[in-house]
Scaffold this active site. Structure first.
Site, short mmCIF file in Angstrom:
data_model
loop_
_atom_site.label_atom_id
_atom_site.label_comp_id
_atom_site.label_asym_id
_atom_site.label_seq_id
_atom_site.Cartn_x
_atom_site.Cartn_y
_atom_site.Cartn_z
N LYS A 152 -5.64 -11.69 11.92
CA LYS A 152 -5.12 -10.53 12.67
C LYS A 152 -4.82 -10.85 14.15
O LYS A 152 -3.75 -11.34 14.44
CB LYS A 152 -6.06 -9.33 12.51
N TYR A 170 -14.37 -4.16 3.07
CA TYR A 170 -13.02 -4.63 2.74
C TYR A 170 -12.86 -6.03 3.32
O TYR A 170 -13.04 -6.23 4.52
CB TYR A 170 -11.94 -3.71 3.33
N ASP A 217 -17.10 -11.66 8.71
CA ASP A 217 -15.66 -11.45 8.59
C ASP A 217 -15.20 -10.74 9.86
O ASP A 217 -15.28 -9.51 9.97
CB ASP A 217 -15.35 -10.62 7.34
N TYR A 268 0.82 -1.21 0.00
CA TYR A 268 0.00 0.00 0.00
C TYR A 268 0.84 1.25 0.00
O TYR A 268 0.54 2.22 0.71
CB TYR A 268 -0.95 -0.01 1.21
C1 LIG Z 1 -7.32 -7.01 7.23
C2 LIG Z 1 -8.62 -7.58 6.86
C3 LIG Z 1 -8.71 -8.66 5.96
C4 LIG Z 1 -7.50 -9.19 5.24
O1 LIG Z 1 -6.59 -9.78 6.12
P1 LIG Z 1 -5.07 -9.99 5.66
O2 LIG Z 1 -4.47 -10.81 6.72
O3 LIG Z 1 -4.49 -8.60 5.58
O4 LIG Z 1 -5.09 -10.66 4.34
C5 LIG Z 1 -9.94 -9.20 5.71
N1 LIG Z 1 -11.05 -8.73 6.30
C6 LIG Z 1 -11.02 -7.70 7.17
C7 LIG Z 1 -12.27 -7.24 7.82
C8 LIG Z 1 -9.80 -7.08 7.47
O5 LIG Z 1 -9.77 -6.04 8.30
#
Ligand SMILES: *Cc1c(COP(=O)(O)O)cnc(C)c1O
Length: 438
Positions: free
Chosen positions: A265, A142, A236, A15
């Protein structure tokens, strides 16, 4: 050549527009909520190193558990073999997830956790003999940077070159305050149209959209529509998981459990990459068959890496400690205080909070990531010894839970300083030649 200059010769950063980016800051060490740079400066990591860090950097307990795991088993193929860290982490997380979650599928990161979720959902309907084609997502969502994840994410500048290669998705508006009924109607219309395999959503907080928030009540309504019309709900929780929203998962705030949950994460406390997709028994059972073509043919070389799972277990131990839970409550109430005190300041359009996530939206003609204001605020914060990465004119805190009250005060003070910069009361940028390399 110093490290930043050597970096400039060989590294391509994520990025980052490499032509105009400032030199990267070499970090040599981390401890608690603080990152220490090679030049001796210290930075409070108020964004938890891109939303991953839960318990501070180089936490001694996680370090010990990871080191122990490394000495016994660093990795093993996860097809045909298993190991204690993977099984134990799955067992323990299932206790915290919504009750209907029964099975865990490991992968490498948030994007792959989403890819797995989408493949589970689409193949589920195929395996039942009633294929469904459509996927619904929030317009500003996202879900990651791989192709399936990009497809269900906002059609933004970030993904523009790939639009022709992304599968078609029906988008509904984010049900922010005052717009709830519109979103409910939009989802209902798609649901009545039929052929909808799944609805994927970031529960309660859309991170990359700018920490955009909506209520559990409206989410429950959306999930109810999904239930009524046999649409699989994919939560998600890559950003919202592991205490960020004030509870273990944002899905814990709603009555209707999702069919599938994506995690990453905070899963390892921010130590290593690991992804996890959980699903209900019904989804899992649709893949059980004598016909081998019904198998979920997905896997990564490092699936369920034992070291990453050990980090996950150690992080979970820490997360469930009373002290950590008290810290989460402390951050929540301090954020609420800050929000109440500062929401009416000039040039502040809104202060939003969900649990440990606080967002301040400044007034600005553009909300674009590319706006100059973003770069100004970013370097202003660094000058104050705080890492804050604005999303356009939105600044947010998503701290490690170990952040001290004093450190939080410094972060709040930096945000109030930003307000002065935005309002023009405080002249900035000041000349700083070392920041730019061109
Ligand atoms: C960061 C994020 C992703 C992608 O995760 P990566 O480990 O960076 O591939 C997917 N969904 C959400 C809601 C996120 O914040």
């Amino acid at each position: 050549m110093n490290l930043a200059e050597r970096d400039q010769h060989v590294i391509w950063h994520p990025y980052t527009q490499m032509k105009t980016a400032a030199l990267p800051i070499p970090i040599v060490r981390g401890e608690g909520a603080v990152l220490y740079a090679q030049d001796g400066r210290a930075y409070i990591d108020a964004v938890a190193s891109w939303w991953v860090n839960l318990h501070g950097h180089a936490h001694p307990y996680i370090v010990r558990k990871v080191a122990e795991q490394l000495q016994t088993l660093e990795h093993v193929i996860f097809a045909g073999f298993t190991h204690a860290p993977a099984v134990e982490l799955a067992e323990r997380l299932l206790q915290l997830l919504p009750q209907n979650q029964r099975r865990m599928f490991y992968s490498d990161n948030g994007s792959t956790a989403v890819e797995v979720a989408l493949k589970m959902a689409i193949q589920y309907w195929n395996n039942l003999g009633t294929p469904k084609k459509k996927v619904i997502a929030f317009r500003d969502s996202y879900h990651g940077d791989t192709f399936g994840a990009m497809a269900v994410s906002a059609r933004s500048t970030f993904t523009a070159p790939f639009w022709p290669y992304l599968f078609e998705v029906e988008f509904v508006d984010v049900p922010v305050s005052g717009k709830e009924e519109e979103t409910v109607k939009q989802l209902e219309a798609y649901a009545l149209g039929g052929d909808v395999a799944a609805f994927i959503y970031e529960p309660l907080v859309l991170g990359t959209a700018g920490m955009v928030m909506y209520t559990p009540e409206v989410l429950d309504k959306l999930l109810q529509i999904c239930r009524q019309h046999n649409i699989l709900a994919i939560a998600d929780e890559v950003m919202t998981g592991f205490g960020r929203t004030g509870r273990h998962f944002a899905s814990n705030f709603v009555q209707h459990g999702p069919d599938i949950v994506c995690m990453s994460k905070g899963l390892t406390g921010g130590t290593m990459a690991l992804g996890l997709t959980s699903c209900s028994e019904a989804i899992y059972e649709a893949f059980l068959h004598d016909d081998k073509s019904k198998t979920l043919f997905h896997g990564h070389s490092y699936t369920a890496n034992p070291v990453a799972c050990a980090a996950g277990l150690a992080s979970l131990d820490l997360l469930l400690q009373e002290e950590t839970q008290a810290s989460i409550s402390r951050i929540c109430s301090r954020h609420a205080d800050f929000a109440a005190r500062n929401k009416s300041l000039p040039y502040i359009r809104e202060v939003r909070q969900q649990g440990t996530i606080l967002a301040v939206e400044f007034q600005d003609s553009t909300t674009s990531y590319f706006s100059d204001l973003r770069d100004t605020l970013y370097s202003f914060a660094l000058d104050q010894g705080v890492v804050l990465r604005p999303l356009g004119n939105i600044i947010y805190i998503i701290p490690p839970y170990c952040i001290t009250d004093g450190q939080l005060d410094q972060v709040y003070k930096t945000i109030l300083g930003m307000q002065e910069v935005v309002s023009g009361d405080r002249p900035y940028p000041r000349p700083d030649q070392t920041m730019l390399h061109d």
